[in-house]
Design a protein around this motif. Structure first.
Motif, PDB file in Angstrom:
ATOM      1  N   GLY A 183       0.794  -1.221   0.000  1.00  0.00           N
ATOM      2  CA  GLY A 183       0.000   0.000   0.000  1.00  0.00           C
ATOM      3  C   GLY A 183       0.822   1.264   0.000  1.00  0.00           C
ATOM      4  O   GLY A 183       0.401   2.289  -0.553  1.00  0.00           O
ATOM      5  N   ALA A 184       1.998   1.260   0.613  1.00  0.00           N
ATOM      6  CA  ALA A 184       2.811   2.470   0.715  1.00  0.00           C
ATOM      7  C   ALA A 184       3.989   2.438  -0.246  1.00  0.00           C
ATOM      8  O   ALA A 184       4.915   3.254  -0.112  1.00  0.00           O
ATOM      9  CB  ALA A 184       3.316   2.632   2.157  1.00  0.00           C
ATOM     10  N   LEU A 185       3.982   1.501  -1.207  1.00  0.00           N
ATOM     11  CA  LEU A 185       5.133   1.332  -2.096  1.00  0.00           C
ATOM     12  C   LEU A 185       4.769   1.753  -3.524  1.00  0.00           C
ATOM     13  O   LEU A 185       3.605   1.736  -3.931  1.00  0.00           O
ATOM     14  CB  LEU A 185       5.581  -0.134  -2.095  1.00  0.00           C
ATOM     15  CG  LEU A 185       5.959  -0.732  -0.727  1.00  0.00           C
ATOM     16  CD1 LEU A 185       6.322  -2.198  -0.893  1.00  0.00           C
ATOM     17  CD2 LEU A 185       7.105   0.050  -0.094  1.00  0.00           C
ATOM     18  N   ASP A 186       5.826   2.098  -4.274  1.00  0.00           N
ATOM     19  CA  ASP A 186       5.618   2.341  -5.701  1.00  0.00           C
ATOM     20  C   ASP A 186       5.400   1.003  -6.392  1.00  0.00           C
ATOM     21  O   ASP A 186       5.585  -0.066  -5.804  1.00  0.00           O
ATOM     22  CB  ASP A 186       6.806   3.100  -6.292  1.00  0.00           C
ATOM     23  CG  ASP A 186       8.123   2.367  -6.092  1.00  0.00           C
ATOM     24  OD1 ASP A 186       8.219   1.191  -6.506  1.00  0.00           O
ATOM     25  OD2 ASP A 186       9.058   2.963  -5.497  1.00  0.00           O
ATOM     26  N   SER A 187       4.998   1.059  -7.664  1.00  0.00           N
ATOM     27  CA  SER A 187       4.628  -0.168  -8.376  1.00  0.00           C
ATOM     28  C   SER A 187       5.783  -1.157  -8.466  1.00  0.00           C
ATOM     29  O   SER A 187       5.600  -2.368  -8.314  1.00  0.00           O
ATOM     30  CB  SER A 187       4.116   0.176  -9.786  1.00  0.00           C
ATOM     31  OG  SER A 187       5.117   0.895 -10.507  1.00  0.00           O
ATOM     32  N   HIS A 188       7.018  -0.647  -8.666  1.00  0.00           N
ATOM     33  CA  HIS A 188       8.166  -1.545  -8.792  1.00  0.00           C
ATOM     34  C   HIS A 188       8.449  -2.250  -7.469  1.00  0.00           C
ATOM     35  O   HIS A 188       8.624  -3.481  -7.424  1.00  0.00           O
ATOM     36  CB  HIS A 188       9.398  -0.756  -9.245  1.00  0.00           C
ATOM     37  CG  HIS A 188      10.643  -1.591  -9.323  1.00  0.00           C
ATOM     38  ND1 HIS A 188      10.838  -2.534 -10.307  1.00  0.00           N
ATOM     39  CD2 HIS A 188      11.764  -1.618  -8.518  1.00  0.00           C
ATOM     40  CE1 HIS A 188      12.015  -3.118 -10.114  1.00  0.00           C
ATOM     41  NE2 HIS A 188      12.587  -2.572  -9.036  1.00  0.00           N
ATOM     42  N   SER A 189       8.481  -1.472  -6.370  1.00  0.00           N
ATOM     43  CA  SER A 189       8.744  -2.065  -5.060  1.00  0.00           C
ATOM     44  C   SER A 189       7.612  -3.002  -4.670  1.00  0.00           C
ATOM     45  O   SER A 189       7.842  -4.065  -4.072  1.00  0.00           O
ATOM     46  CB  SER A 189       8.907  -0.969  -4.004  1.00  0.00           C
ATOM     47  OG  SER A 189      10.013  -0.138  -4.298  1.00  0.00           O
ATOM     48  N   GLY A 190       6.353  -2.608  -5.019  1.00  0.00           N
ATOM     49  CA  GLY A 190       5.222  -3.468  -4.717  1.00  0.00           C
ATOM     50  C   GLY A 190       5.326  -4.801  -5.430  1.00  0.00           C
ATOM     51  O   GLY A 190       5.010  -5.854  -4.855  1.00  0.00           O
ATOM     52  N   ALA A 191       5.756  -4.770  -6.685  1.00  0.00           N
ATOM     53  CA  ALA A 191       5.903  -6.015  -7.442  1.00  0.00           C
ATOM     54  C   ALA A 191       6.970  -6.902  -6.815  1.00  0.00           C
ATOM     55  O   ALA A 191       6.827  -8.136  -6.754  1.00  0.00           O
ATOM     56  CB  ALA A 191       6.254  -5.695  -8.894  1.00  0.00           C
ATOM     57  N   GLU A 192       8.069  -6.283  -6.313  1.00  0.00           N
ATOM     58  CA  GLU A 192       9.127  -7.063  -5.668  1.00  0.00           C
ATOM     59  C   GLU A 192       8.612  -7.743  -4.403  1.00  0.00           C
ATOM     60  O   GLU A 192       8.921  -8.913  -4.141  1.00  0.00           O
ATOM     61  CB  GLU A 192      10.310  -6.156  -5.318  1.00  0.00           C
ATOM     62  CG  GLU A 192      11.125  -5.694  -6.513  1.00  0.00           C
ATOM     63  CD  GLU A 192      12.321  -4.844  -6.085  1.00  0.00           C
ATOM     64  OE1 GLU A 192      12.284  -4.309  -4.950  1.00  0.00           O
ATOM     65  OE2 GLU A 192      13.277  -4.738  -6.867  1.00  0.00           O
ATOM     66  N   VAL A 193       7.816  -7.003  -3.617  1.00  0.00           N
ATOM     67  CA  VAL A 193       7.275  -7.578  -2.378  1.00  0.00           C
ATOM     68  C   VAL A 193       6.336  -8.735  -2.706  1.00  0.00           C
ATOM     69  O   VAL A 193       6.383  -9.795  -2.057  1.00  0.00           O
ATOM     70  CB  VAL A 193       6.559  -6.493  -1.550  1.00  0.00           C
ATOM     71  CG1 VAL A 193       5.739  -7.114  -0.425  1.00  0.00           C
ATOM     72  CG2 VAL A 193       7.570  -5.505  -0.979  1.00  0.00           C
TER      73      VAL A 193
END
Length: 657
Positions: A183-193
């Motif tokens: 929820g608090a991440l950009d799309s790239h970081s969100g995809a990594e998580v």
């Protein structure tokens, strides 16, 4: 608590009729959040709970993760009713079974990435070397091997979330509860998580993902939709694994060993020291109050002891341990008794007696040149300065050998010196005529003053006892009176009784003598001791209470400021006792440092006073007592804030600022 192994076909988590509401007490409105949730989750599933804001999904996650309890319904974990578990058993479950990944990361700002990851293992009792190695391996696996020492504010959002995932895996992370992890991440970081969560699911971890994003939820193998506190959809895709993934966990038995207390205590002390350094100004002000309190106690006790000894020494010159004896007619009639040399020798053998000094004294004409005066001539043994705690200011006092040899020697009182030798500062070697005999001046006594109702000692002159009997008081057959010094003021009455028994036996059963003691002076000494002890005790109590109130205020502020940290620690498995110990350790560390600084400050002030001529006597017992009282004060006044912290609700603490 658990009878037998869990059934392989039974769900890992089973919810039946779970309801949750808030309020309803004290006139507050009742707000229902969950309405009869029925849900089964098997080991190894990757489940997404999706719903809009306010749908109850986060409340459901808190109940699943044992951060909160349902208002009604049954929650079974591996077949065990969670409602029957106490707070410590729930903490054990959070520590050993669950791993939390939060939208806001919930990392402790003062801890490094490695220290944040290690936290669950600390409460699990893992040795330090092992948990450090495991934390390093987990962070390296998640691409943070070069960021071990970085604090959260030195990491990006994606890096902080990876630290949070590493922390969730520290104790195994059999069940990962991820609340809006992207929820608090950009799309790239969100995809990594999300890629990390899928990898963990493939490795056999049970993943429960809470999200409002349907695209994120679609990456799970099973999607449960919740709306207005009810489950309105369940895709049941991959509703369980092939059955080979089972969670080898059961709620902790009540007699299971807790984490080593010493390791947790050291960890608490480390965290407390770091917190003190990060809040230097506030810590310094708190320490100042404790330092002043401890130093004032030490200095006041030292000054008080010095003053007490000075007073006792001065009172000792007046005879606090002295008895007076003389002959008198017995009450039954007859002549007065005779005090013989043998009587005096027998008295000296009594264990309660320190010294026996016979005295003869009368006003006698004393002459020097053209000056003459009727002066009280005090004939006594060489023990007079010891008995009366009185020293010569000039020259010396005569010796026992000189007394036995009938040496014609005299020591002047302070005023007698000024009368006969007003222009001669050093009269030693001059001759005084006492009666009809010449006596050589060998000393001058220091100024003493008169006792109440007695002749002024400074007006007297002092000659040896035997020489006085032979040269001045030839008619005297016994001493006018005898001065007896007891071993201490505490045994004066015992000494008096022993003397009475001895002399009655020696005098054939006749009490033809009188004994008087300095009872009033003894009482005065006791009153002085008691008053001084009360005064110093009050000073010590006030100083330490003031310091303790300062500790309590600071700890209350600390609890308020660190509410979220407390929630984080509870989420990773800290028991109430762990939180209590954490804050008690911090309070004790503050008072420990303040106590040590107070000891040094008190000693420094005492040295300055000694150099300035103030009578100061340091007491090791008093210093240790002041230090111990300071630490005890920290524990007493730190307990309430620590207890408040330990009893915080985990969910509310996590939401706190």
């Amino acid at each position: 608590m658990v009878n037998g192994a869990p059934n392989d076909d039974a769900p890992l988590i089973s919810l039946r009729g779970i309801r949750k509401h808030y309020g309803g007490e004290g006139g507050q409105p009742l707000v229902a959040v969950l309405h009869g949730i029925d849900l089964d989750i098997h080991a190894g599933e990757f489940v997404a709970v999706v719903g809009s804001s306010g749908s109850g999904k986060s409340t459901l996650m808190n109940i699943l993760g044992c951060l909160d309890r349902p208002s009604a319904g049954c929650y079974r974990f591996q077949g065990q009713d969670v409602a029957r578990l106490d707070a410590d058993a729930l903490a054990w479950l959070r520590r050993q079974a669950f791993g939390f990944v939060f939208q806001g990361y919930h990392l402790i700002a003062s801890e490094s990435a490695s220290e944040n990851v290690q936290m669950p293992a600390i409460y699990a009792g893992l040795p330090k070397d092992e948990r450090v190695r495991r934390a390093q391996a987990l962070l390296a696996r998640l691409g943070l091997g070069e960021r071990l020492g970085n604090r959260p504010n030195q990491l990006s959002g994606g890096q902080q979330q990876r630290v949070s995932i590493a922390r969730a895996l520290m104790n195994g992370g059999h069940i990962i509860l991820a609340d809006e992890p992207t929820g608090a991440l950009d799309s790239h970081s969100g995809a990594e998580v999300m890629a990390l969560l899928r990898e963990l699911a493939d490795a056999g971890h049970t993943i429960i993902l809470i999200t409002h994003d349907r695209a994120v939820a679609a990456q799970a193998r099973r999607v449960i939709e919740i709306s207005d506190g009810r489950i309105v959809g369940d895709s049941a895709r991959g509703d369980s694994t092939d059955g080979s993934v089972r969670l080898p966990l059961a709620p902790r038995p009540r007699n299971a060993a807790a984490a080593p207390w010493l390791a947790e205590l050291l960890e608490a002390a480390r965290g407390a020291w770091r917190g003190m350094r990060l809040n230097r100004v506030r810590t310094s002000l708190t320490l100042l109050g404790i330092v002043i309190g401890v130093a004032s106690v030490i200095v006041m006790l030292a000054i008080g002891e010095g003053a007490r000894r000075k007073v006792v020494e001065q009172m000792g010159t007046m005879g606090t341990a002295i008895l007076y004896m003389g002959s008198k007619p017995p009450a039954t009639g007859g002549p007065a008794g005779q005090i013989t040399e043998d009587d005096l020798a027998a008295l000296r053998e009594l264990p309660e007696i320190r010294r026996v000094m016979p005295v003869i004294g009368d006003p006698v004409t004393v002459r020097y040149g053209n000056a003459d005066k009727q002066i009280y001539v005090f004939a006594a043994s060489e023990e007079m300065p010891l008995v009366h705690r009185w020293r010569p200011a000039l020259g010396r006092y005569y010796t026992e050998a000189e007394d036995r040899g009938l040496a014609p020697l005299v020591v002047l009182g302070h005023k007698a010196h000024r009368h006969f030798f007003p222009d001669t500062p050093d009269p030693l070697g001059r001759q005084l005529i006492i009666g009809n005999s010449a006596f050589e001046v060998i000393g001058v006594m220091s100024e003493r003053g008169a006792e109440s109702g007695a002749q002024d000692y400074d007006d007297m002159v002092f000659i040896p006892y035997r020489s006085g009997r032979a040269r001045v008081y030839q008619a005297q057959t016994q001493p006018d009176y005898v001065v007896i010094e007891a071993r201490s003021a505490q045994v004066v009455h015992a000494a008096e009784e022993a003397m009475r028994r001895l002399l009655i036996a020696r005098h054939g059963g006749r009490e033809d003598f009188g004994i008087g003691n300095a009872a009033a002076r003894i009482q005065a000494e006791a009153a002085t001791r008691e008053s001084m002890a009360v005064m110093l005790g009050l000073i010590a109590a006030v100083s330490l209470v003031v310091g303790g109130i300062g500790v309590m205020n600071v700890m209350l502020m600390t609890v308020r400021e660190r509410t979220r940290e407390i929630g984080i620690r509870m989420a990773v498995g800290a028991r109430q006792g762990d939180i209590l110990r954490q804050f008690l350790t911090e309070a004790s560390l503050v008072t420990l440092v303040g106590g040590l600084a107070g000891l040094l400050a008190g000693l420094a002030v005492g040295v300055v006073l000694i150099v300035s001529g103030v009578p100061v006597v340091f007491s090791v017992r008093a210093m240790l007592g002041a230090f111990a009282c300071a630490v005890a004060t920290g524990l007493v006044f730190g307990y309430m804030p620590a207890r408040t912290a330990a009893r915080l609700d985990p969910v509310r603490a996590l939401a706190g600022e």
